[in-house]
Scaffold this active site. Structure first.
Site, mmCIF file in Angstrom:
data_model
loop_
_atom_site.group_PDB
_atom_site.id
_atom_site.type_symbol
_atom_site.label_atom_id
_atom_site.label_comp_id
_atom_site.label_asym_id
_atom_site.label_seq_id
_atom_site.Cartn_x
_atom_site.Cartn_y
_atom_site.Cartn_z
ATOM 1 N N GLY A 165 116.535 91.351 -59.051
ATOM 2 C CA GLY A 165 117.116 92.732 -59.312
ATOM 3 C C GLY A 165 117.740 92.399 -61.060
ATOM 4 C CB ILE A 203 108.753 104.181 -64.618
ATOM 5 C CG1 ILE A 203 107.559 103.765 -65.869
ATOM 6 C CG2 ILE A 203 107.980 105.390 -64.584
ATOM 7 C CD1 ILE A 203 106.584 104.241 -66.463
ATOM 8 C CG HIS A 208 108.558 97.673 -55.885
ATOM 9 N ND1 HIS A 208 109.353 97.161 -56.831
ATOM 10 C CD2 HIS A 208 107.541 97.500 -55.016
ATOM 11 C CE1 HIS A 208 108.381 95.672 -56.811
ATOM 12 N NE2 HIS A 208 107.645 96.089 -55.198
ATOM 13 C CG ASN A 290 107.659 87.919 -56.883
ATOM 14 O OD1 ASN A 290 108.796 89.465 -55.948
ATOM 15 N ND2 ASN A 290 108.583 87.823 -57.816
ATOM 16 N NE ARG A 292 109.597 84.763 -55.451
ATOM 17 C CZ ARG A 292 110.199 86.276 -54.339
ATOM 18 N NH1 ARG A 292 110.252 86.279 -53.071
ATOM 19 N NH2 ARG A 292 111.384 86.611 -55.159
#
Ligand code: ADP
Ligand code: ADP
Ligand code: MG
Length: 445
Positions: A165, A203, A208, A290, A292
């Site tokens: 973040g 946006i 999300h 991501n 992982r």
């Protein structure tokens, strides 16, 4: 299959991996910093080695010490968890050059996807929509102004190496873009040792949505449906659920297929997550991968019945995936709450301290993934997560009722936590009806 695995992580996720190893008949070797010495979860590993002082740069981020522990512990593989070295392509490469399997993607795929600008290029190749923005890194102010004029304000300045973040800044006009660029670049250099920034259209009020994928070494790539992680504060997730409520079926199918295309194009293996933001017209845009396991993986485990950590280990050991896409169900509804030691009334600042009283909820449909116990001292050195409360029921409505009931049972004393805020969230009509966006928490409280 491996006989012994080293876990290069701590806390909740270290315990999660220890448990998976035990069920697979694999011995686990834990590592810990001086701050984590004596933590109860370490007793559940078969061996544990101290690797240094509390600061993560002196312990959990020390590649040489982790490799030494792996050699002394005589392991065949290392599981990196999330955070720390989990997305460090150099670490993945070092492991393999020491003949230790890294439980994650190939370092080449990780490096390409870890850089957000090059990940956008792969998405383009795979015909996956990216957020309109700059072609590559911003090299000078003039170019940034041109991009902003083309895509229109507001724009988001993002660090190509960003994560957790951090490294993002909104600009609403030429002036804030110019000052923002300098500041963002300096921040990125400091936080990620990489000053590279790029621009995306900001946006407004998005959701999300992300897709869990698994890929084996035989070229099989499957998705395990999507998660909605819209409920965020400071661009970091607080609540996650699967499946996403109120996403039209055709959009769900398209977004999951897009994620699989991208993962194939990246020659990726093991577990990964493709993240998107979705605007109010249900148009979705890729934002990052991501490479992982993610914090919120349990909600996908609940709806599919797949143990994602066990699958990561199996794939890394060379086994093919035991199912095809059509064999992966999407049953019921799961919701996860990150229980953090932080102060919602004080900009969610971390609240280290000792847990003096702990009453954990239970009953049908309740799972609490956590390493803490009464008397546990939450250290200021690491992130503030105490644990993850996960509920699972046949319908979303029942899952919400279960979450509220579990929160009523939950008692944590000694530190401030996100529990009081969570009670408000799960009783708020906007969350119940699924009309929230990523700015909901900041706008509402
Ligand atoms: P998830 O998408 O799994 O929720 P987060 O972005 O919340 O992931 O990150 C998971 C963990 O990894 C957190 O502890 C976060 O602080 C850490 N993290 C993620 N990316 C980075 C990064 N680039 N630098 C430092 N820490 C990071
Ligand atoms: P990180 O690596 O820190 O997780 P992401 O690119 O995944 O960074 O973005 C984190 C969050 O920031 C997203 O979940 C979303 O809330 C917000 N965000 C990212 N890009 C945009 C964008 N272009 N417009 C609006 N919000 C965005
Ligand atoms: Mg992200």
């Amino acid at each position: 299959m491996f006989q012994r695995i080293l876990i290069a992580n701590r806390g909740e996720i270290a315990l999660r991996i220890i448990r998976a190893c035990r069920e697979l008949g694999i011995q686990s070797v834990a590592v810990y910093s001086e701050a984590d010495r004596g933590a109860h979860y370490l007793d559940l590993a078969d061996e544990a080695y101290c690797i240094g002082r509390p600061a993560s740069t002196d312990s959990y981020l020390m590649i040489n010490r982790i490799i030494s522990a792996a050699e002394i512990g005589n392991v065949q593989a290392i599981h990196p968890g999330y955070g720390f070295l989990a997305e460090n392509a150099h670490f993945a490469e070092v492991c393999r050059s020491c003949n230790i399997e890294f439980i994650g993607p190939p370092h080449e795929a990780m490096a390409k996807l870890g850089d957000k600008v090059s990940a956008r290029e792969i998405a383009d190749e795979a015909r996956v929509h990216v957020v309109p923005g700059s072609d590559g890194l911003i090299t000078d102010e003039k170019q940034a102004l041109e991009v902003a004029a083309r895509i229109g304000y507001p724009v988001l300045i993002k660090a190509t190496a960003g994560g957790g973040g951090r490294g993002m800044r909104v600009a609403h006009n030429d002036i804030s873009l110019k000052t923002g660029l300098k500041a963002a670049s300096a921040e990125a250099e400091k936080a990620f040792k990489n000053a590279g920034v790029y621009l995306e259209k900001y946006i407004e009020r998005p959701r999300h949505i992300e897709v869990q994928v698994l890929a084996d070494h035989e070229g099989e790539v499957v998705h395990l449906w999507e998660r909605d992680c819209t409920m965020q504060r400071r661009h970091q997730k607080l609540v996650e659920e699967a499946p996403a409520a109120h996403l039209p079926l055709s959009v769900r199918e398209d977004i999951c297929k897009a994620a699989v295309r991208l993962i194939k194009a990246a020659h990726y293996t093991n577990a990964g997550t493709v993240e998107f933001i979705v605007d109010k017209d249900n148009q979705f845009y890729f934002i990052e991968v991501n490479a992982r396991i993610q914090v919120e993986h349990p909600v996908s485990e609940m709806i599919t019945g797949v143990d994602l950590i066990a699958q990561q280990i199996r794939v890394a050991s060379g086994e093919p995936l035991p199912f095809k896409q059509r064999g992966i169900p999407c049953n019921g509804a799961a919701i996860e709450l990150r229980v953090n030691a932080e102060d919602p009334d004080n900009d969610f600042r971390g609240c280290p301290g000792t847990i003096t009283k702990l009453r954990v909820p239970g009953g049908l449909g309740v799972r609490f993934d956590s390493h803490v116990h009464e008397g546990y001292r939450i250290s200021p050195y690491y992130d503030s997560m105490i644990g993850k409360l996960i509920v699972y029921k046949p319908t979303r409505e029942q899952a919400l009722a279960c979450m509220r009931r579990a929160l009523d049972e939950f008692v944590i004393e000694g530190v401030k936590t996100t529990l009081p805020l969570a009670k408000k969230i799960f009783n708020h009509s906007a969350f119940v009806e699924g009309t929230v966006d990523t700015t909901f928490i900041e706008r509402t409280w």
